[in-house]
Design an enzyme around this catalytic site. Structure first.
Site, short mmCIF file in Angstrom:
data_model
loop_
_atom_site.label_atom_id
_atom_site.label_comp_id
_atom_site.label_asym_id
_atom_site.label_seq_id
_atom_site.Cartn_x
_atom_site.Cartn_y
_atom_site.Cartn_z
N LYS A 41 -11.37 -4.01 -4.10
CA LYS A 41 -12.27 -2.87 -4.25
C LYS A 41 -11.50 -1.62 -4.65
CE LYS A 41 -12.90 -3.38 0.67
NZ LYS A 41 -13.87 -3.84 1.60
N LYS A 63 -4.90 -9.92 -7.13
CA LYS A 63 -6.07 -10.12 -6.28
C LYS A 63 -7.23 -9.23 -6.72
CE LYS A 63 -6.53 -8.25 -2.19
NZ LYS A 63 -6.54 -7.82 -0.78
N LYS A 95 0.83 -1.21 0.00
CA LYS A 95 0.00 0.00 0.00
C LYS A 95 0.86 1.26 0.00
CE LYS A 95 -4.39 -1.37 2.08
NZ LYS A 95 -5.40 -1.02 3.10
#
Ligand code: AMP
Ligand code: TRP
Length: 346
Positions: free
Chosen positions: A209, A206, A123
């Site tokens: 969202k 993956k 991230k």
């Protein structure tokens, strides 16, 4: 589920899990988490499920969107089969025990442990000097979520395994530092055909969202047409399906669709391959689209209905929070005692 012999005194089997309300729920959340949360509830184990809004704000959230996404996630849980009378369903920020215990765990966890977390590295990317301090401390808050209930088992998708291992490390270090056997070593529960649902555009990534391409995922708010279209357009190769799972080893996109079919149909991937051996995607994709629509449409419809009464959703979350607090408060009070904090106002 195995129950370790060495559970601390007073700890009984209890499931805890959480999902971030930082956008809509995806098919990955549904198959990797939600569907299994419902199974655990229906097995009759005590189940505590949390919409982790404090985790969501580790990256920027527009306040109005966060509120909406939290209610929508709650509606998704209920529509998928979570019964607020049998499971505890609430949003994290309403139970202050989570952040209180997280601070204590910030003082137990070591910088080196946090630096090894792959989700943080993914991230933060090249931007690690510029992300929030909260994003770095995120896994300590997650450990607090779980251990504020002394939960013994945590159903999650594959991507959360490292965070559960960190939770065990924090529990063990706390027990060891303070000379107590207070926190259990929580077990991850990562089972089923879809512990890692992949992007419909790239079978090596993956489904998420936060992926910029909406075509990469199925959202629980997608209507039947959209679901069918996304599956028809999903990336695949030109080969028919093989006669055994071995034949899918180097075909991640095909393997992903087989896994999704298996998880939706409550079959093993082996059984799906046996049924569709030799089939072209021209046959398999429409069958998968029909199955996905049959399983997901009732959930979408129910979610839309529930979202028409946000006050009722808030009421359910408030009631869940009161029940959660009744479990977590005494546990965190004991932690304060163990640590040596004076509690004179009790
Ligand atoms: P998150 O949306 O990151 O808060 O994830 C909530 C839960 O859904 C966690 O248990 C994740 O492991 C699970 N999850 C999220 N994405 C996927 C995916 N693509 N496949 C399987 N499980 C997933
Ligand atoms: N980190 C989890 C995720 O991104 C969400 C989460 C927060 C969680 N606290 C938790 C999951 C506690 C299980 C238990 O998916």
């Amino acid at each position: 589920m195995n129950h370790p012999e060495t559970l601390p005194q007073g700890v009984t089997p209890r499931i805890f899990s959480g999902i971030q309300p930082s956008g809509g729920l995806t098919l990955g959340n549904y198959l990797g988490a939600l569907k299994r949360f419902v199974q655990k509830q229906d097995e009759g184990i005590e189940t505590v499920y949390c919409l982790v809004d404090m985790h969501a704000i580790t990256v920027w959230q527009d306040p109005a969107k966060l509120r909406h996404a939290t209610r929508e996630a709650a509606a998704g849980f209920i529509a998928a089969g979570i019964d607020p009378a049998r499971s505890i369903l609430f949003n994290q920020s309403q139970v202050s025990a989570h952040v209180e215990l997280a601070w204590i765990f910030n003082c137990v966890a070591r910088l080196g442990w946090m630096s090894r977390m792959t989700q943080f590295k993914d991230k933060a990317g090249a931007n690690s000097e510029n992300v929030s301090l909260g994003l770095y401390a995120y896994p300590a808050l997650m450990a607090a979520d779980i251990l504020a209930y002394r939960a013994t088992h945590v159903p999650v998708g594959e991507d959360q395994k490292q965070h559960i291992e960190l939770t065990r490390d924090i529990a063990a270090k706390f027990n060891n530092d303070y000379g107590v056997n207070f926190f259990p070593l929580t077990e991850p529960v990562i089972e089923g055909a879809a512990t890692r649902v992949m992007s419909l555009r790239d079978g090596t990534k993956k489904m998420s969202k936060s992926d910029p391409s909406d075509q990469s995922r199925i959202n629980l708010t997608d209507d039947a047409d959209t679901i069918a279209k996304k599956i028809r357009k999903a990336k695949t190769d030109a080969e028919p399906l093989p006669g055994s799972l071995d034949g899918l080893r180097d075909r991640p996109d095909a393997r992903n669709l087989v896994n999704i079919y298996a998880a939706l149909a409550d079959m093993t991937p082996d059984a799906v391959i046996t049924q569709y051996a030799g089939a072209q995607f021209g046959t398999f994709k429409p069958a998968l689209a029909d199955l996905a629509v049959a399983k997901l449409s009732p959930i979408t419809t129910q979610m839309t209905r529930l979202m028409q009464d946000p006050a009722e959703i808030d009421r359910i979350l408030g009631e869940g929070a009161a029940r959660a607090d009744a479990i977590a408060r005494p546990i965190v009070d004991q932690v304060y005692d163990i640590v040596g904090m004076i509690r004179a106002r009790r």
